[in-house]
Scaffold this motif. Structure first.
Motif, PDB file in Angstrom:
ATOM      1  N   ASP A  60      42.523  62.224  58.899  1.00 12.93           N
ATOM      2  CA  ASP A  60      41.991  61.463  59.508  1.00 12.93           C
ATOM      3  C   ASP A  60      41.630  60.010  58.958  1.00 12.93           C
ATOM      4  O   ASP A  60      40.833  59.352  59.400  1.00 12.93           O
ATOM      5  CB  ASP A  60      40.620  62.118  60.159  1.00 12.93           C
ATOM      6  CG  ASP A  60      39.786  62.206  58.810  1.00 12.93           C
ATOM      7  OD1 ASP A  60      40.027  61.915  57.680  1.00 12.93           O
ATOM      8  OD2 ASP A  60      38.462  62.785  59.078  1.00 12.93           O
ATOM      9  N   GLY A  61      42.415  59.476  57.994  1.00 18.85           N
ATOM     10  CA  GLY A  61      42.411  58.448  57.100  1.00 18.85           C
ATOM     11  C   GLY A  61      43.014  58.704  55.748  1.00 18.85           C
ATOM     12  O   GLY A  61      43.970  59.227  55.906  1.00 18.85           O
ATOM     13  N   GLY A  62      42.689  57.658  54.894  1.00 16.81           N
ATOM     14  CA  GLY A  62      43.110  57.624  53.659  1.00 16.81           C
ATOM     15  C   GLY A  62      42.498  57.209  52.489  1.00 16.81           C
ATOM     16  O   GLY A  62      41.185  56.661  52.931  1.00 16.81           O
ATOM     17  N   VAL A  63      42.867  57.080  51.470  1.00 17.27           N
ATOM     18  CA  VAL A  63      42.019  56.515  50.391  1.00 17.27           C
ATOM     19  C   VAL A  63      42.948  55.747  49.301  1.00 17.27           C
ATOM     20  O   VAL A  63      43.900  56.202  48.987  1.00 17.27           O
ATOM     21  CB  VAL A  63      41.363  57.796  49.250  1.00 17.27           C
ATOM     22  CG1 VAL A  63      40.627  56.995  48.359  1.00 17.27           C
ATOM     23  CG2 VAL A  63      40.488  58.840  50.357  1.00 17.27           C
ATOM     24  N   ILE A  64      42.348  54.668  48.963  1.00 18.36           N
ATOM     25  CA  ILE A  64      43.183  53.765  47.906  1.00 18.36           C
ATOM     26  C   ILE A  64      42.423  53.387  46.666  1.00 18.36           C
ATOM     27  O   ILE A  64      40.996  53.067  47.108  1.00 18.36           O
ATOM     28  CB  ILE A  64      43.664  52.375  48.670  1.00 18.36           C
ATOM     29  CG1 ILE A  64      44.545  52.620  49.811  1.00 18.36           C
ATOM     30  CG2 ILE A  64      44.268  51.517  47.592  1.00 18.36           C
ATOM     31  CD1 ILE A  64      45.102  51.665  50.672  1.00 18.36           C
ATOM     32  N   ILE A  65      42.822  53.596  45.691  1.00 15.47           N
ATOM     33  CA  ILE A  65      42.075  52.913  44.380  1.00 15.47           C
ATOM     34  C   ILE A  65      42.472  51.727  43.832  1.00 15.47           C
ATOM     35  O   ILE A  65      43.845  51.735  43.618  1.00 15.47           O
ATOM     36  CB  ILE A  65      42.063  54.087  43.477  1.00 15.47           C
ATOM     37  CG1 ILE A  65      41.385  55.530  43.871  1.00 15.47           C
ATOM     38  CG2 ILE A  65      41.249  53.682  42.193  1.00 15.47           C
ATOM     39  CD1 ILE A  65      41.489  56.568  42.769  1.00 15.47           C
ATOM     40  N   ALA A  66      41.782  50.855  43.995  1.00 14.29           N
ATOM     41  CA  ALA A  66      42.263  49.351  43.633  1.00 14.29           C
ATOM     42  C   ALA A  66      41.643  49.026  42.373  1.00 14.29           C
ATOM     43  O   ALA A  66      40.631  49.243  41.991  1.00 14.29           O
ATOM     44  CB  ALA A  66      42.113  48.262  44.696  1.00 14.29           C
ATOM     45  N   ILE A  67      42.148  47.854  41.891  1.00 14.13           N
ATOM     46  CA  ILE A  67      41.732  47.004  40.796  1.00 14.13           C
ATOM     47  C   ILE A  67      41.502  45.509  41.251  1.00 14.13           C
ATOM     48  O   ILE A  67      42.351  45.123  41.855  1.00 14.13           O
ATOM     49  CB  ILE A  67      42.352  47.064  39.671  1.00 14.13           C
ATOM     50  CG1 ILE A  67      42.875  48.555  39.116  1.00 14.13           C
ATOM     51  CG2 ILE A  67      42.030  45.982  38.465  1.00 14.13           C
ATOM     52  CD1 ILE A  67      43.857  48.417  37.820  1.00 14.13           C
ATOM     53  N   GLY A  68      40.214  45.047  40.840  1.00 10.30           N
ATOM     54  CA  GLY A  68      40.137  43.536  41.348  1.00 10.30           C
ATOM     55  C   GLY A  68      39.053  42.976  40.582  1.00 10.30           C
ATOM     56  O   GLY A  68      38.308  43.871  39.648  1.00 10.30           O
ATOM     57  N   THR A  69      38.859  41.616  40.709  1.00  7.98           N
ATOM     58  CA  THR A  69      37.572  40.921  39.957  1.00  7.98           C
ATOM     59  C   THR A  69      36.647  40.798  40.772  1.00  7.98           C
ATOM     60  O   THR A  69      35.410  40.941  40.382  1.00  7.98           O
ATOM     61  CB  THR A  69      38.263  39.710  39.318  1.00  7.98           C
ATOM     62  OG1 THR A  69      38.683  38.893  40.266  1.00  7.98           O
ATOM     63  CG2 THR A  69      39.192  39.908  38.020  1.00  7.98           C
ATOM     64  N   GLU A  70      36.628  40.747  42.044  1.00  7.27           N
ATOM     65  CA  GLU A  70      35.592  40.425  43.100  1.00  7.27           C
ATOM     66  C   GLU A  70      35.733  41.349  44.185  1.00  7.27           C
ATOM     67  O   GLU A  70      36.647  41.547  44.835  1.00  7.27           O
ATOM     68  CB  GLU A  70      35.508  38.763  43.283  1.00  7.27           C
ATOM     69  CG  GLU A  70      35.018  38.211  42.368  1.00  7.27           C
ATOM     70  CD  GLU A  70      35.149  36.707  42.733  1.00  7.27           C
ATOM     71  OE1 GLU A  70      34.995  36.303  44.075  1.00  7.27           O
ATOM     72  OE2 GLU A  70      35.066  35.689  41.974  1.00  7.27           O
ATOM     73  N   ARG A  71      34.485  41.888  44.802  1.00  2.00           N
ATOM     74  CA  ARG A  71      34.600  42.710  46.205  1.00  2.00           C
ATOM     75  C   ARG A  71      35.347  41.910  46.993  1.00  2.00           C
ATOM     76  O   ARG A  71      36.050  42.357  47.829  1.00  2.00           O
ATOM     77  CB  ARG A  71      33.244  43.190  46.533  1.00  2.00           C
ATOM     78  CG  ARG A  71      33.238  43.884  47.449  1.00  2.00           C
ATOM     79  CD  ARG A  71      31.637  44.124  47.974  1.00  2.00           C
ATOM     80  NE  ARG A  71      31.744  45.339  49.160  1.00  2.00           N
ATOM     81  CZ  ARG A  71      31.740  46.450  48.656  1.00  2.00           C
ATOM     82  NH1 ARG A  71      31.495  47.015  47.502  1.00  2.00           N
ATOM     83  NH2 ARG A  71      31.626  47.375  49.703  1.00  2.00           N
ATOM     84  N   ALA A  72      35.080  40.611  47.343  1.00  2.00           N
ATOM     85  CA  ALA A  72      35.521  39.769  48.315  1.00  2.00           C
ATOM     86  C   ALA A  72      37.099  39.610  48.382  1.00  2.00           C
ATOM     87  O   ALA A  72      37.458  39.735  49.340  1.00  2.00           O
ATOM     88  CB  ALA A  72      34.924  38.315  48.243  1.00  2.00           C
ATOM     89  N   GLU A  73      37.538  39.531  47.028  1.00  2.00           N
ATOM     90  CA  GLU A  73      38.973  39.503  46.767  1.00  2.00           C
ATOM     91  C   GLU A  73      39.573  40.786  47.239  1.00  2.00           C
ATOM     92  O   GLU A  73      40.582  40.937  48.158  1.00  2.00           O
ATOM     93  CB  GLU A  73      39.134  39.284  45.344  1.00  2.00           C
ATOM     94  CG  GLU A  73      40.764  39.722  45.007  1.00  2.00           C
ATOM     95  CD  GLU A  73      40.617  39.920  43.499  1.00  2.00           C
ATOM     96  OE1 GLU A  73      41.969  40.298  43.041  1.00  2.00           O
ATOM     97  OE2 GLU A  73      39.771  40.051  42.932  1.00  2.00           O
ATOM     98  N   ILE A  74      39.135  41.713  47.249  1.00  2.89           N
ATOM     99  CA  ILE A  74      39.572  43.201  47.520  1.00  2.89           C
ATOM    100  C   ILE A  74      39.343  43.257  49.173  1.00  2.89           C
ATOM    101  O   ILE A  74      40.332  43.729  49.848  1.00  2.89           O
ATOM    102  CB  ILE A  74      38.905  44.339  46.792  1.00  2.89           C
ATOM    103  CG1 ILE A  74      39.227  44.448  45.240  1.00  2.89           C
ATOM    104  CG2 ILE A  74      39.278  45.667  47.543  1.00  2.89           C
ATOM    105  CD1 ILE A  74      40.810  44.467  44.995  1.00  2.89           C
ATOM    106  N   GLU A  75      38.259  43.081  49.540  1.00  5.01           N
ATOM    107  CA  GLU A  75      38.120  43.253  50.951  1.00  5.01           C
ATOM    108  C   GLU A  75      39.173  42.120  51.727  1.00  5.01           C
ATOM    109  O   GLU A  75      39.644  42.597  52.868  1.00  5.01           O
ATOM    110  CB  GLU A  75      36.671  42.810  51.321  1.00  5.01           C
ATOM    111  CG  GLU A  75      35.468  43.835  50.962  1.00  5.01           C
ATOM    112  CD  GLU A  75      34.248  43.603  51.187  1.00  5.01           C
ATOM    113  OE1 GLU A  75      34.038  42.175  51.328  1.00  5.01           O
ATOM    114  OE2 GLU A  75      33.320  44.403  51.295  1.00  5.01           O
TER     115      GLU A  75
END
Length: 100
Positions: free
Chosen positions: A54-69
């Motif tokens: 019913d969806g998915g999951v991604i594990i990501a790396i970044g420096t700021e939440r706003a960047e990832i969003e």
């Protein structure tokens, strides 16, 4: 091997489908192309479908939440409105041996 450089955080993104599976499946290849681009750029560590699907999951790396969003707003699933993201940021205090 380290998974995080100085200033980087981990993010878990949970995708929830908002449309019938036929609409999601129609965008699966563009979504996977987006994933491949992010893996090549070193931004994603793992991804996959939830069980049940019913969806998915991604594990990501970044420096700021706003960047990832902002990055997730480029996903064809998000652009077409067939999925929404919930992003959780965390700083691991413990990791498996060999990851730090």
């Amino acid at each position: 091997m380290t998974i995080l450089c100085e200033g980087q955080h981990l993010f878990v993104a949970e995708l929830s489908y908002l449309a019938p599976m036929a609409e999601v499946d129609a965008l699966l290849e563009p979504h996977r192309a987006f994933l491949r681009e992010q893996y090549a750029a070193g931004r994603f560590l793992a991804s996959g479908a939830k069980v049940p699907r019913d969806g998915g999951v991604i594990i990501a790396i970044g420096t700021e939440r706003a960047e990832i969003e902002a990055l997730f707003r480029l996903d064809p699933f998000q652009i077409a409105g067939v999925a929404q993201y919930r992003v959780i940021e965390f700083n691991p205090t413990m990791v498996a041996q060999g990851l730090r």
